[in-house]
Write an enzyme that holds these catalytic residues in place. Structure first.
Site: not given
Ligand code: G3P
Ligand code: MG
Length: 256
Positions: A23, A50, A52, A65, A125
């Site tokens: 993450h 993952e 952002d 993020h 993301e």
């Protein structure tokens, strides 16, 4: 009703991804959404990360993020207010620990190149600045298409923003998409179908054997964030969860 325990459900949508996803790159072990974090994830054996992505004032895709810079950089205020040249001068590592002081805010392109060169699968993301949902979805999808070209596996695009996913679908329909949900809506099958998604990405608190079976029976995959308890990870994987996101890279390592 549960499917037979010895027979895995058939899936309509391909899923070339590992079960364990680091993450924000390196979980707790490195400053989130930095290249250093991607390296830490890889060093811990994770074959998928993952992160952002949003747009700078001059529309460069970069990793962050929050809507604002304050928590994870030495900058202040909305990230959308700065050009990428300004963002690139910030320190995105010092908030985490002295070892990472000076770590820059990475451009999406740099992280994509690192991941492709090292065989790391990506869940991108799409995390738009407020009001930039469609613009960010389209820009990130087009950038991902250009960066990956023939590299495999194709990156999985995900977002809480259905507008961002719809724009990604229109811009680069061939790239796989997943719908992120804070809470599982009753009409998730219709939403996944409308957005042409391959997967539903849920908060792990909403995970149940019944939901996993229902998503599989509908022909989709299901992933859950953010699982930091090894027992919880084992349980959900035993129920057939396709992938988990974790911050606890040392405790929840990928399978050997
Ligand atoms: O994509 C999974 C997870 O990252 C979604 O929540 O807030 O950590 O981006 P968040
Ligand atoms: Mg995220």
């Amino acid at each position: 009703m549960h499917p037979s325990p010895w027979k895995r459900p058939e899936h309509d949508r391909p899923w070339p991804y590992p079960t364990h996803i680091a993450h924000r790159g390196g979980g707790r072990l490195a400053p989130e959404n930095t290249l250093a974090a991607m390296r830490v994830g890889a060093e811990h054996g994770f074959r998928m990360v993952e992160f952002d992505v949003k747009l700078s004032r001059d529309k460069v895709a970069f990793l962050l993020h929050d809507d604002t810079l304050d928590r994870t950089t030495n900058g202040h205020g909305p990230a959308a207010a700065l050009s990428y040249a300004e963002l690139a001068r910030l320190d995105a590592g010092g908030w985490h620990s002295p070892a990472y002081v000076g770590e820059p805010v990475p451009a999406f392109e740099a992280v994509a190149r690192y991941a492709i060169a090292n065989g790391i699968a990506c869940n991108i993301e799409i995390k738009p600045n407020p009001g930039q949902e469609s613009e960010t979805g389209a820009a990130v999808a087009l950038a991902a298409r250009a960066l990956w070209q023939d590299a495999l596996p194709a990156p999985l695009l995900s977002s809480f923003s259905e507008a961002a996913l719809a724009a990604a679908q229109a811009a680069a329909p061939e790239l796989p998409r997943a719908l992120l949900v804070e809470q599982v809506p009753a009409d998730w099958p219709e939403r996944l179908a409308r957005l042409g998604c391959v997967a539903l990405n849920i908060n792990h608190r909403d995970a149940s054997r019944e939901l996993i079976d229902a998503v599989h029976a509908a022909g989709y995959r299901i992933a859950a964030w953010t699982i930091n308890d090894p027992a919880r990870a084992r349980l959900l994987l035993s129920w057939g969860l396709d992938a988990l996101f974790t911050d606890a890279l040392a405790e929840i390592g990928p399978p050997a």
